[in-house]
Design an enzyme around this catalytic site. Structure first.
Site, PDB file in Angstrom:
ATOM      1  N   ASN A 100       0.828  -1.210   0.000  1.00 27.05           N
ATOM      2  CA  ASN A 100       0.000   0.000   0.000  1.00 27.05           C
ATOM      3  C   ASN A 100       0.860   1.257   0.000  1.00 27.05           C
ATOM      4  OD1 ASN A 100      -1.993  -1.867   0.218  1.00 27.05           O
ATOM      5  ND2 ASN A 100      -2.415  -1.507   2.381  1.00 27.05           N
ATOM      6  N   VAL A 101       0.347   2.288  -0.647  1.00 28.97           N
ATOM      7  CA  VAL A 101       1.091   3.549  -0.715  1.00 28.97           C
ATOM      8  C   VAL A 101       0.432   4.608   0.174  1.00 28.97           C
ATOM      9  CG1 VAL A 101       1.911   3.063  -3.061  1.00 28.97           C
ATOM     10  CG2 VAL A 101      -0.204   4.377  -2.766  1.00 28.97           C
ATOM     11  N   HIS A 117       5.768  -0.592  -2.848  1.00 26.75           N
ATOM     12  CA  HIS A 117       5.264   0.167  -3.995  1.00 26.75           C
ATOM     13  C   HIS A 117       5.338   1.676  -3.783  1.00 26.75           C
ATOM     14  CE1 HIS A 117       2.796  -3.632  -5.300  1.00 26.75           C
ATOM     15  NE2 HIS A 117       4.072  -3.728  -5.561  1.00 26.75           N
ATOM     16  N   CYS A 125      11.991  14.619  -7.783  1.00 25.59           N
ATOM     17  CA  CYS A 125      12.250  15.259  -9.069  1.00 25.59           C
ATOM     18  C   CYS A 125      12.861  14.231 -10.021  1.00 25.59           C
ATOM     19  CB  CYS A 125      13.212  16.428  -8.850  1.00 25.59           C
ATOM     20  SG  CYS A 125      13.801  17.104 -10.420  1.00 25.59           S
ATOM     21  N   SER A 188      -4.890  -9.749  -2.866  1.00 24.37           N
ATOM     22  CA  SER A 188      -5.378 -10.773  -3.792  1.00 24.37           C
ATOM     23  C   SER A 188      -4.253 -11.698  -4.236  1.00 24.37           C
ATOM     24  CB  SER A 188      -6.035 -10.122  -5.016  1.00 24.37           C
ATOM     25  OG  SER A 188      -5.108  -9.246  -5.620  1.00 24.37           O
ATOM     26  N   GLU A 214     -11.934 -13.477   1.174  1.00 22.13           N
ATOM     27  CA  GLU A 214     -12.193 -14.639   0.306  1.00 22.13           C
ATOM     28  C   GLU A 214     -10.893 -15.393   0.082  1.00 22.13           C
ATOM     29  OE1 GLU A 214     -13.587 -12.378  -3.014  1.00 22.13           O
ATOM     30  OE2 GLU A 214     -11.596 -11.559  -3.398  1.00 22.13           O
ATOM     31  N   ALA A 230     -10.047  -7.872   8.045  1.00 22.14           N
ATOM     32  CA  ALA A 230      -8.782  -7.669   8.768  1.00 22.14           C
ATOM     33  C   ALA A 230      -9.005  -6.823  10.025  1.00 22.14           C
ATOM     34  CB  ALA A 230      -7.770  -6.991   7.855  1.00 22.14           C
TER      35      ALA A 230
HETATM   36  P1  OAD Z   1      -6.404  -6.109  -4.546  1.00 21.96           P
HETATM   37  O1  OAD Z   1      -7.519  -5.126  -4.770  1.00 21.96           O
HETATM   38  O2  OAD Z   1      -5.930  -6.885  -5.710  1.00 21.96           O
HETATM   39  O3  OAD Z   1      -6.852  -7.157  -3.437  1.00 21.96           O
HETATM   40  C1  OAD Z   1      -7.465  -6.743  -2.233  1.00 21.96           C
HETATM   41  C2  OAD Z   1      -7.781  -8.008  -1.445  1.00 21.96           C
HETATM   42  O4  OAD Z   1      -8.240  -7.608  -0.170  1.00 21.96           O
HETATM   43  C3  OAD Z   1      -8.885  -8.877  -2.066  1.00 21.96           C
HETATM   44  O5  OAD Z   1      -8.436 -10.225  -2.076  1.00 21.96           O
HETATM   45  C4  OAD Z   1     -10.075  -8.694  -1.107  1.00 21.96           C
HETATM   46  O6  OAD Z   1     -10.826  -9.884  -0.962  1.00 21.96           O
HETATM   47  C5  OAD Z   1      -9.353  -8.381   0.188  1.00 21.96           C
HETATM   48  N1  OAD Z   1     -10.138  -7.564   1.136  1.00 21.96           N
HETATM   49  C6  OAD Z   1     -10.982  -6.540   0.865  1.00 21.96           C
HETATM   50  N2  OAD Z   1     -11.451  -6.006   2.006  1.00 21.96           N
HETATM   51  C7  OAD Z   1     -10.885  -6.694   3.028  1.00 21.96           C
HETATM   52  C8  OAD Z   1     -10.963  -6.620   4.451  1.00 21.96           C
HETATM   53  N3  OAD Z   1     -11.722  -5.714   5.068  1.00 21.96           N
HETATM   54  N4  OAD Z   1     -10.241  -7.504   5.180  1.00 21.96           N
HETATM   55  C9  OAD Z   1      -9.453  -8.437   4.569  1.00 21.96           C
HETATM   56  N5  OAD Z   1      -9.336  -8.553   3.234  1.00 21.96           N
HETATM   57  C10 OAD Z   1     -10.033  -7.694   2.471  1.00 21.96           C
HETATM   58  O7  OAD Z   1      -5.224  -5.304  -3.857  1.00 21.96           O
HETATM   59  P2  OAD Z   1      -3.707  -5.694  -3.652  1.00 21.96           P
HETATM   60  O8  OAD Z   1      -3.536  -7.166  -3.490  1.00 21.96           O
HETATM   61  O9  OAD Z   1      -3.169  -4.813  -2.603  1.00 21.96           O
HETATM   62  O10 OAD Z   1       0.360  -2.191  -7.205  1.00 21.96           O
HETATM   63  O11 OAD Z   1      -3.075  -5.250  -5.044  1.00 21.96           O
HETATM   64  C11 OAD Z   1      -1.704  -5.426  -5.204  1.00 21.96           C
HETATM   65  C12 OAD Z   1      -1.130  -4.376  -6.096  1.00 21.96           C
HETATM   66  O12 OAD Z   1      -1.868  -4.328  -7.328  1.00 21.96           O
HETATM   67  C13 OAD Z   1      -1.233  -2.960  -5.588  1.00 21.96           C
HETATM   68  O13 OAD Z   1      -0.244  -2.626  -4.638  1.00 21.96           O
HETATM   69  C14 OAD Z   1      -1.039  -2.183  -6.873  1.00 21.96           C
HETATM   70  C15 OAD Z   1      -1.819  -3.003  -7.878  1.00 21.96           C
HETATM   71  O14 OAD Z   1      -1.241  -3.138  -9.122  1.00 21.96           O
HETATM   72  C16 OAD Z   1       0.922  -1.041  -7.654  1.00 21.96           C
HETATM   73  O15 OAD Z   1       0.323   0.000  -7.712  1.00 21.96           O
HETATM   74  C17 OAD Z   1       2.358  -1.195  -8.063  1.00 21.96           C
END
Ligand code: OAD
Length: 249
Positions: A100-101, A117, A125, A188, A214, A230
């Site tokens: 997360n950013v 990330h 810059c 995910s 999930e 979470a």
């Molecule tokens: P995703 O949106 O792909 O996945 C989010 C996950 O969180 C899903 O599996 C949801 O089921 C789960 N989720 C949602 N709400 C939740 C909760 N309250 N408690 C527990 N789980 C929950 O996001 P990321 O896996 O973070 O990269 O995505 C990875 C990367 O993809 C990001 O950092 C970004 C993107 O490309 C960059 O920007 C480089």
């Protein structure tokens, strides 16, 4: 929700590593990437979050980042972030790795955070490399420029096609390899190389637990999948872990 196996492993763990994704910030109101309410559905980040797009139209990219910065500034850490900040003080070797950013882990008190990330609150810059913490974004349509050399300022986040910060990723890999317990929370697990960290931990012998709403593509490779939010699972885990530590110091 049965936390007993994870708690048992935590109790004997010297080293714990946690990987978080946008799911942990969902309960703070930050949209996830791939959910129905995800940023992906409202915008086309692949068209904006890349260097070529930035050079072509820096002000458009900054308009999008200004929106995202505003969303992230207005939200607060939730009990999930707070539980991880507490866990840092309960384990001798603890590493929090995040995709997360949004800076919410640091804002909730975690001090050892590896940001794979980047961080939306930082910018730099592209010409002289100087970092800017709170960039002043000029009124549209201009993009911010460096006060030292006049170069374009960009957000310090990893864009499509860019490599992860190598030193930070190496540190994260080392923490995953050392871990007795590895937790994969709210991700995910489809974006590599971040997703590979849980497999590095597993191959090195860690107990790997996932906390997610999930099951994911990697669930079958993990020792445990705890389905739930979470922000609910983690505070319960910390309460039970604290009780166990008090009972068996
Ligand atoms: P995703 O949106 O792909 O996945 C989010 C996950 O969180 C899903 O599996 C949801 O089921 C789960 N989720 C949602 N709400 C939740 C909760 N309250 N408690 C527990 N789980 C929950 O996001 P990321 O896996 O973070 O990269 O995505 C990875 C990367 O993809 C990001 O950092 C970004 C993107 O490309 C960059 O920007 C480089």
């Amino acid at each position: 929700m049965n936390l007993s196996r994870l708690l048992e492993r935590l109790q004997s763990a010297d080293s714990v590593c946690v990987l978080t994704g946008s799911g942990i910030s969902a309960e703070s109101g930050v949209p996830t990437f791939r959910g129905e309410d995800g940023l992906w559905s409202k915008f086309k980040p692949e068209e904006l979050a890349n260097f070529d797009a930035f050079i072509r139209n820096p002000s458009l990219v900054w308009e999008w980042y200004s929106y995202r910065k505003k969303v992230m500034k207005e939200v607060s850490p939730n009990p999930g972030h707070e539980a991880l900040a507490a866990l840092e003080h309960m384990v001798s070797d603890f590493t929090l790795v995040t995709q997360n950013v949004d800076n919410l882990h640091r804002r909730s008190g975690s001090s050892r955070v590896l940001e794979l990330h980047g961080n939306i609150e930082r910018s730099y810059c592209i010409d002289c490399g100087r970092f800017v913490r709170d960039v002043v974004i000029p009124v549209k349509p201009a993009a911010p420029t460096c006060e030292h050399c006049g170069g374009l300022i960009r957000p310090d986040v990893v864009w499509f096609g860019e490599l992860l910060p190598q030193e930070i990723f190496t540190e994260a890999e080392e923490a995953a390899r050392r871990a007795d317990v590895f937790m994969c929370i709210g991700t995910s697990a489809v974006v590599y190389p971040a997703a590979s960290l849980s497999l590095v931990a597993k191959d090195a012998g860690a107990f790997v637990a996932e906390i997610n709403l999930e099951r994911t593509d990697l669930s079958s490779r993990f020792d445990e999948t705890i389905l739930g939010r979470a922000g609910e699972v983690l505070p319960s885990l910390i309460i039970e872990f604290r009780l166990l530590k008090e009972a068996h110091p």
